[in-house]
Design a protein around this motif. Structure first.
Motif, PDB file in Angstrom:
ATOM      1  N   SER A 185      32.733 -14.897  57.031  1.00 31.81           N
ATOM      2  CA  SER A 185      32.572 -16.341  57.004  1.00 31.81           C
ATOM      3  C   SER A 185      32.036 -16.820  55.554  1.00 31.81           C
ATOM      4  N   GLY A 186      31.807 -16.051  54.606  1.00 30.61           N
ATOM      5  CA  GLY A 186      31.195 -16.610  53.373  1.00 30.61           C
ATOM      6  C   GLY A 186      29.972 -17.249  53.396  1.00 30.61           C
ATOM      7  N   LYS A 187      29.320 -17.182  54.540  1.00 32.63           N
ATOM      8  CA  LYS A 187      27.890 -17.846  54.618  1.00 32.63           C
ATOM      9  C   LYS A 187      26.763 -16.756  54.736  1.00 32.63           C
ATOM     10  N   THR A 188      25.628 -17.251  54.480  1.00 29.44           N
ATOM     11  CA  THR A 188      24.443 -16.468  54.650  1.00 29.44           C
ATOM     12  C   THR A 188      23.652 -16.979  55.500  1.00 29.44           C
ATOM     13  N   LEU A 189      22.862 -16.079  56.441  1.00 23.80           N
ATOM     14  CA  LEU A 189      21.875 -16.732  57.483  1.00 23.80           C
ATOM     15  C   LEU A 189      20.615 -15.582  57.027  1.00 23.80           C
ATOM     16  N   VAL A 190      19.407 -16.487  56.894  1.00 25.41           N
ATOM     17  CA  VAL A 190      18.384 -15.717  56.584  1.00 25.41           C
ATOM     18  C   VAL A 190      17.809 -15.569  58.162  1.00 25.41           C
ATOM     19  N   THR A 191      17.293 -14.102  58.420  1.00 23.48           N
ATOM     20  CA  THR A 191      16.743 -13.637  59.827  1.00 23.48           C
ATOM     21  C   THR A 191      15.503 -13.666  59.748  1.00 23.48           C
ATOM     22  N   ASP A 192      15.127 -13.001  60.966  1.00 16.95           N
ATOM     23  CA  ASP A 192      13.386 -12.762  60.900  1.00 16.95           C
ATOM     24  C   ASP A 192      13.289 -11.278  60.832  1.00 16.95           C
ATOM     25  N   MET A 193      14.402 -10.597  60.375  1.00 11.26           N
ATOM     26  CA  MET A 193      14.121  -9.060  60.092  1.00 11.26           C
ATOM     27  C   MET A 193      13.517  -8.902  58.842  1.00 11.26           C
ATOM     28  N   VAL A 194      12.520  -7.904  58.775  1.00 12.65           N
ATOM     29  CA  VAL A 194      11.997  -7.591  57.421  1.00 12.65           C
ATOM     30  C   VAL A 194      12.000  -6.064  57.117  1.00 12.65           C
ATOM     31  N   TYR A 195      11.632  -5.845  55.981  1.00 15.72           N
ATOM     32  CA  TYR A 195      11.656  -4.317  55.522  1.00 15.72           C
ATOM     33  C   TYR A 195      10.201  -4.062  54.938  1.00 15.72           C
ATOM     34  N   PHE A 196       9.428  -3.152  55.557  1.00 20.08           N
ATOM     35  CA  PHE A 196       8.294  -2.755  54.855  1.00 20.08           C
ATOM     36  C   PHE A 196       8.720  -1.834  53.914  1.00 20.08           C
ATOM     37  N   HIS A 197       8.343  -2.337  52.473  1.00 20.99           N
ATOM     38  CA  HIS A 197       9.014  -1.742  51.399  1.00 20.99           C
ATOM     39  C   HIS A 197       7.787  -1.025  50.459  1.00 20.99           C
ATOM     40  N   PHE A 198       7.973   0.385  50.460  1.00 23.46           N
ATOM     41  CA  PHE A 198       6.840   1.192  49.842  1.00 23.46           C
ATOM     42  C   PHE A 198       7.464   1.551  48.526  1.00 23.46           C
ATOM     43  N   HIS A 199       7.661   0.462  47.670  1.00 23.73           N
ATOM     44  CA  HIS A 199       8.044   0.392  46.372  1.00 23.73           C
ATOM     45  C   HIS A 199       7.258   1.254  45.117  1.00 23.73           C
ATOM     46  N   PHE A 200       6.044   0.813  45.252  1.00 23.97           N
ATOM     47  CA  PHE A 200       5.047   1.328  44.390  1.00 23.97           C
ATOM     48  C   PHE A 200       4.292   2.677  44.986  1.00 23.97           C
ATOM     49  N   ARG A 201       4.458   3.446  43.987  1.00 22.88           N
ATOM     50  CA  ARG A 201       3.712   4.798  44.354  1.00 22.88           C
ATOM     51  C   ARG A 201       2.627   4.874  43.232  1.00 22.88           C
ATOM     52  N   PRO A 202       1.671   6.007  43.613  1.00 22.09           N
ATOM     53  CA  PRO A 202       0.598   6.345  42.550  1.00 22.09           C
ATOM     54  C   PRO A 202       1.295   6.535  41.335  1.00 22.09           C
ATOM     55  N   PHE A 203       0.560   6.185  40.270  1.00 25.25           N
ATOM     56  CA  PHE A 203       1.148   6.046  38.922  1.00 25.25           C
ATOM     57  C   PHE A 203       2.050   7.274  38.522  1.00 25.25           C
ATOM     58  N   ARG A 204       1.581   8.105  38.414  1.00 19.28           N
ATOM     59  CA  ARG A 204       2.319   9.402  37.946  1.00 19.28           C
ATOM     60  C   ARG A 204       3.611   9.656  38.687  1.00 19.28           C
ATOM     61  N   ASP A 205       3.541   9.403  40.292  1.00 16.72           N
ATOM     62  CA  ASP A 205       4.720   9.606  40.953  1.00 16.72           C
ATOM     63  C   ASP A 205       5.661   8.412  40.615  1.00 16.72           C
ATOM     64  N   GLN A 206       5.232   7.175  40.462  1.00 17.89           N
ATOM     65  CA  GLN A 206       6.148   6.105  40.078  1.00 17.89           C
ATOM     66  C   GLN A 206       6.919   6.566  38.909  1.00 17.89           C
ATOM     67  N   GLN A 207       6.126   6.853  37.878  1.00 15.36           N
ATOM     68  CA  GLN A 207       6.831   7.324  36.481  1.00 15.36           C
ATOM     69  C   GLN A 207       7.818   8.263  36.638  1.00 15.36           C
ATOM     70  N   ALA A 208       7.578   9.299  37.437  1.00 14.03           N
ATOM     71  CA  ALA A 208       8.677  10.326  37.856  1.00 14.03           C
ATOM     72  C   ALA A 208       9.985   9.755  38.373  1.00 14.03           C
ATOM     73  N   ALA A 209       9.318   8.806  39.591  1.00 13.92           N
ATOM     74  CA  ALA A 209      10.460   8.105  40.438  1.00 13.92           C
ATOM     75  C   ALA A 209      11.512   7.400  39.340  1.00 13.92           C
ATOM     76  N   ALA A 210      10.879   6.672  38.612  1.00 16.99           N
ATOM     77  CA  ALA A 210      11.644   5.850  37.581  1.00 16.99           C
ATOM     78  C   ALA A 210      12.697   6.554  36.462  1.00 16.99           C
ATOM     79  N   ARG A 211      11.979   7.867  36.372  1.00 21.04           N
ATOM     80  CA  ARG A 211      12.644   8.873  35.255  1.00 21.04           C
ATOM     81  C   ARG A 211      14.094   9.253  35.936  1.00 21.04           C
ATOM     82  N   LYS A 212      13.854   9.561  37.230  1.00 20.94           N
ATOM     83  CA  LYS A 212      14.832  10.116  38.157  1.00 20.94           C
ATOM     84  C   LYS A 212      15.980   9.198  38.354  1.00 20.94           C
ATOM     85  N   LYS A 213      15.704   8.009  38.559  1.00 19.76           N
ATOM     86  CA  LYS A 213      16.460   6.788  38.889  1.00 19.76           C
ATOM     87  C   LYS A 213      17.442   6.352  37.768  1.00 19.76           C
TER      88      LYS A 213
END
Length: 609
Positions: A185-213
């Motif tokens: 369709s080429g169109k976008t529809l904003v829905t009521d679905m959400v993702y709980f996003h656990f992006h932020f880890r404790p500091f040391r883990d966040q740095q390790a994850a960033a290096r890995k990616k």
């Protein structure tokens, strides 16, 4: 518990995910989504995991009927995961169609937004999802409530998050991060679905994850190499900041965010006997408590009872300081901080809280001189410490100026500037310009702004420049910088106050059209603070943005049903014709390049009969 929990025809939901070495997340992710949509509807690509916990989670999923492909190892497979997922969706559409396809990351958990809360059960999730059956559009989530690494169940609403999923037969293209989806369709529809996003880890883990990616995207992890990668906005450039930050800088960023308390997702996990991600690591890192029970302390009385059981060691005092701070017990925070500083005067993080509390007290009390004296004492003590970091000097300089000690503030900010380079130096010079403005030193302020403004690119920095130029009578320059900031506004880097200040700047200068663009970009957020709801309502009402003004009025009245201004305004808005929502523009250009062979491991898929 799976799709069969809703009434009517069975809804088939496919979830696709790629992971590598995610011990903290893997088992929780697998068990949660297995319970929600059924294990047999999980398609998992292992990118070459070696950690025991991750392997155990993958094996568990496979034993329950999930489809696992262990042939997608290495950097190239990760780089092309968008095309891999796209190919899988198209194949399933041909061989065994699902009603919906969700490409998820390992730190994303499927949920839905209800009228005044978030979904707790699979039944509630499917009820919301059923509204989009057979949609031909690219389906975008409503938001991704993003975790606070130190506060369980507190989230940044992140309502501007772009993540896409598809109904049956709709997918045409999908990018690497699932931020751009294209359908027939080429169109976008904003829905009521959400993702709980656990992006932020404790500091040391966040740095390790960033290096890995970032492995594979950078040649090495030398500071200059990764800083260059960040400036060029290479793949994963947003992760570089975590490798350049100190621990205090990382956690200080969360003080700038607007957080809301969302207990529903924790309740969902409780139903499946699961803990919130990172909970064990988080509690260990901040030394709040030896077990999870202390994390539930929410009253001063409970905290005082704990304090009575503890000794006066540095570890116990630090634990109590963080606990009192978390529950907002200001007087106890100050008492505990003084005890900590008595044995460790160099603890700047603790002293910083005392400076802030003293200044805030002085702004609202009749005894400003006493509060200012306390602030001056702690600022002076902080400045005396050996090897004061540049970031700490900037903080000291800001508060020097805030209590009227402009020359002391300039001395400290200039010390910090001499210690810094690149973007960090520009940020410090911006603080210097603010001190010039506060000190009514117009000529030096204008000279500094004219020099640094063309080199700035972050929305908050450009907005601050525009506001300062307005105070200095530079109306044309103020408008120009304000308009430049519009192009770079991003929810993750723009605070509610940034949006409000920028919109008001345009209104003051007769640029209502620009102010409307700002408020439309800001959209609607159900802030926990009543004053923000009212202020966003007033600006939207003034700009004739009826739908947004109505949403903010309704949210304010949900907190205070008798707020006189909101009652009056909502009545007015209900009499006016609603402005129709703008149709979203088609999304990003299609992903190009050769895909990776997919589904060799996914055999035995039955056609839907």
């Amino acid at each position: 518990m799976s799709n069969n929990s809703i009434e009517g025809p069975e809804m088939r939901i496919c979830i696709i995910m790629m992971l590598k070495d995610e011990d903290e997340l893997a088992m929780t992710w697998v068990k949660y989504h297995g319970a929600v949509v059924g294990y047999e509807n999980l398609f998992i690509f292992d990118n070459g995991s070696t950690q025991a916990g991750t392997i155990a989670a993958i094996d568990h999923a496979e034993s329950k009927g999930s489809r696992v492909d262990r042939g997608q190892s290495g950097f190239l497979a990760f780089k092309h995961k968008g095309m891999t997922f796209e190919a899988l969706i198209k194949r399933l559409d041909q061989e065994s169609p699902y009603d919906f396809y969700f490409p998820l990351d390992i730190d994303e958990f499927l949920s839905a937004r209800l009228s005044h809360r978030y979904a707790v059960t699979p039944t509630e999730i499917f009820s919301v999802l059923s509204k989009y059956l057979e949609s031909p559009d690219a389906l975008m989530i409503r938001g991704a409530p993003t975790n606070h690494p130190l506060k369980p169940s507190w989230y940044d609403p992140s309502e501007g998050q772009r993540k896409f999923f598809f109904a049956r037969g709709a997918c045409v293209k999908l990018d690497h991060g699932f931020h751009h989806g294209i359908t027939k369709s080429g169109k976008t529809l904003v829905t009521d679905m959400v993702y709980f996003h656990f992006h932020f880890r404790p500091f040391r883990d966040q740095q390790a994850a960033a290096r890995k990616k970032l492995e594979g995207f950078v040649t090495d992890f030398d500071r200059e190499t990764i800083r260059s990668h960040q400036e060029k906005k290479g793949s994963g450039f947003h992760l570089v900041q975590y490798l350049l930050q100190t621990e205090s800088q990382y956690y200080a960023e969360f003080d700038k965010r607007t957080l809301i308390y969302i207990p529903e997702f924790s309740k969902s996990l409780d139903a499946f006997s699961l803990d919130l991600p990172y909970l064990k690591t988080r509690l260990e890192e901040i030394a709040l408590t030896p077990d999870q029970e202390d994390a539930r302390i929410s009253t001063v009385n409970d905290a005082d009872q704990l304090a009575a059981c503890l000794d006066r060691s540095a570890g116990s005092l630090d634990r109590l300081f963080k606990l009192y701070k978390r529950i907002g017990a200001t007087a106890r925070v100050e008492q505990t901080a003084e005890a900590i500083l008595a044995s460790n005067p160099a603890n700047f993080l603790v002293r910083r809280d005392l400076i802030h509390l003293a200044v805030e007290r002085g702004l609202v009390s009749q005894t400003k001189s006493t509060a200012w004296s306390e602030a001056r004492y702690h600022l002076s003590e902080a400045e005396k410490q050996e090897s004061v970091a540049a970031e700490d000097l900037i903080y000291i300089a800001r508060y020097n100026s805030r209590i009227g000690d402009h020359e002391v503030g300039l001395r400290n900010i200039q010390k910090a500037i001499m210690m810094l380079e690149g973007d960090e130096k520009l940020a410090a010079r911006l603080v210097q310009a603010e001190i010039y403005v506060e000190n009514k030193d117009k000529s030096r302020a204008i000279k500094e702004l004219e020099d640094i403004t063309p080199k700035l690119h972050r929305p908050n920095q450009l907005i601050r420049c525009a506001l300062m130029m307005g105070k200095l009578g530079m109306a044309k320059s103020s408008l120009a910088e304000g308009r430049r900031s519009i192009g770079v506004l991003r929810p993750a880097r723009t605070t509610p106050q940034d949006y409000l200040q920028l919109a008001k700047l345009f209104i003051r200068n007769g640029a209502a059209a620009d102010a409307k663009i700002v408020m439309i970009k800001a959209g609607f957020t159900n802030f926990p603070q009543m004053n923000l709801l009212v202020e966003f309502h007033e600006v939207n009402f003034e700009l004739d943005l009826k739908e947004l003004a109505k949403q903010y009025a309704e949210a304010a009245l949900a907190k205070d049903a008798y707020h006189p201004l909101m009652v009056e305004r909502l009545g007015i808005l209900q009499l006016l014709e609603r402005t129709p929502k703008p149709v979203a523009e088609p999304l990003a250009p299609p992903v190009t390049g050769k895909g990776i062979g997919v589904m060799r491991m996914f055999t035995g898929i039955r056609r839907r009969g």
